[in-house]
Enzyme design. Structure first.
Site, PDB file in Angstrom:
ATOM      1  N   SER A 178       0.826  -1.193   0.000  1.00 50.92           N
ATOM      2  CA  SER A 178       0.000   0.000   0.000  1.00 50.92           C
ATOM      3  C   SER A 178       0.873   1.261   0.000  1.00 50.92           C
ATOM      4  O   SER A 178       1.610   1.510  -0.942  1.00 50.92           O
ATOM      5  CB  SER A 178      -0.950  -0.034   1.200  1.00 50.92           C
ATOM      6  OG  SER A 178      -2.097   0.708   0.940  1.00 50.92           O
ATOM      7  N   LYS A 230     -18.719  18.470   5.183  1.00 51.38           N
ATOM      8  CA  LYS A 230     -17.678  18.635   6.189  1.00 51.38           C
ATOM      9  C   LYS A 230     -17.517  17.350   7.004  1.00 51.38           C
ATOM     10  O   LYS A 230     -16.412  16.983   7.390  1.00 51.38           O
ATOM     11  CB  LYS A 230     -18.032  19.817   7.105  1.00 51.38           C
ATOM     12  CG  LYS A 230     -17.001  20.079   8.204  1.00 51.38           C
ATOM     13  CD  LYS A 230     -15.637  20.393   7.604  1.00 51.38           C
ATOM     14  CE  LYS A 230     -14.625  20.670   8.704  1.00 51.38           C
ATOM     15  NZ  LYS A 230     -13.278  20.929   8.139  1.00 51.38           N
TER      16      LYS A 230
END
Length: 349
Positions: A178, A230
């Site tokens: 990763s 948000k």
């Protein structure tokens, strides 16, 4: 009695002066140590010389006592001649080195929050300050990945070497998955051990939700935001399908950026085949083009020593004595919060 009184007063004055000087010296030393702790320490190790010493030690141990005596005598004479030659060169203002190109070795063992990048940036800067295009850099990399921004910055640090035209090799002895592979793919040459874990080009994020538990106990949680997205998913509020969809969209966008970066660094890769989030062992990774060769970092370094001077570069951030024994409670708390944050709405590579 007057003489004794005066003598005692004199000793008291001397003691006062000595104590004052000691306190001032302690303050100066303390300030200097604090500054040094903030700066950290760059350690440069001549790995070639260490290996040569180990090789000689092994060779001598196999000799009989008489041969060992002769060997030590010859070495003493040799070292004396080398010291004399180095001194002569120093007087002439010439370097004592043999002029060989160097291999700079950097170790990176990454954690989830990739805080090791703070030392990596110092090590890369130090190498760039002295390296030439004839030199090489080897990064012994070990990391299962972690936060996107942390490993993105780590990969950017390695790109600084690439942009300066300095050949970069990454050796994976255990794992570069990763975010770890995001760093590795920057190198012009990737070497992996046969059973090293490589790949995992994907993005993951998870977050627990306690909303139903809170409702059963008549506990309300209010979350106020300015901006539609948000907060998409939360720990305590009631998550919506719209929020989940936006969360998945953000993950996919991050994955696309990850894939584009790997493809840019290694154009020969079939990115759609390898960017599925799967990982492979070293031999399999080589077949898929994720790595270039199967070997360990040890064999690679030993091979490079034949033509190059090998130098280890490590930047150490100093810790206070108390932290070394007890650890920092604040740092532990920060890392605990970091883990929760990582498992929350911030994706991981």
């Amino acid at each position: 009695m007057d003489l004794l009184s005066e003598y005692g007063l004199f000793l008291a004055k001397i003691a006062t002066v000595v104590i004052a000087i000691a306190i001032i010296a302690a303050i100066i030393v303390n300030v200097a140590q604090r500054r040094k702790q903030q700066r950290g320490e760059l350690r440069v190790t001549r790995l070639s010389e260490q290996y040569k010493e180990m090789q000689e030690e092994m060779a001598v141990s196999l000799l009989d006592p008489h041969q060992q005596k002769l060997w030590h005598k010859a070495q003493k004479k040799k070292h004396k001649q080398e010291a004399k030659a180095a001194k002569a060169l120093a007087k002439q203002g010439k370097p004592a080195a043999d002029g060989r190109a160097r291999l700079y070795v950097i170790d990176f063992k990454g954690s989830m929050d990739a805080h090791e990048v703070a030392s990596l940036r110092e090590e890369v800067t130090a190498v760039l300050a002295v390296a030439t295009p004839q030199d090489e850099v080897l990064v012994r990399l070990e990391s299962p990945g972690g936060v996107v921004h942390g490993y993105g910055l780590a990969a950017s640090q390695l790109q600084r070497l690439r942009e300066r035209g300095i050949p970069l090799t990454v050796a994976v002895d255990k794992v570069a998955a990763s975010g770890g592979y995001m760093m590795a793919c920057v190198a012009s040459h990737i070497v992996a051990a046969p059973f090293a874990i490589v790949g995992s080009i994907g993005v993951v994020a998870q977050i627990p939700n306690f909303n139903r538990l809170l409702k059963r106990n008549d506990i309300d949680v209010e979350l106020h935001t300015a901006g539609q997205y948000k907060r998409t998913l939360t720990l305590f509020g009631e998550n919506t399908e719209e929020g989940r969809e936006k969360f998945r969209e953000d993950l996919n966008d991050t994955h696309l950026l990850f894939k584009s970066f790997v493809k840019e660094m290694r154009p020969s890769l079939n990115i759609d085949e390898v960017a599925t989030g799967e990982h492979w062992y070293g031999v399999q990774a080589k077949e898929k083009g994720l790595v270039d060769a199967i070997s360990t970092s040890d064999d690679l370094i030993l091979d490079k020593m034949k033509q190059r001077e090998v130098v280890g570069v490590r930047y150490l951030r100093r810790k206070k004595m108390m932290d070394r024994f007890t650890g920092s409670a604040a740092e532990s708390a920060d890392r605990l919060m970091m883990r929760w944050w990582q498992r929350g709405e911030k994706p991981l590579l």
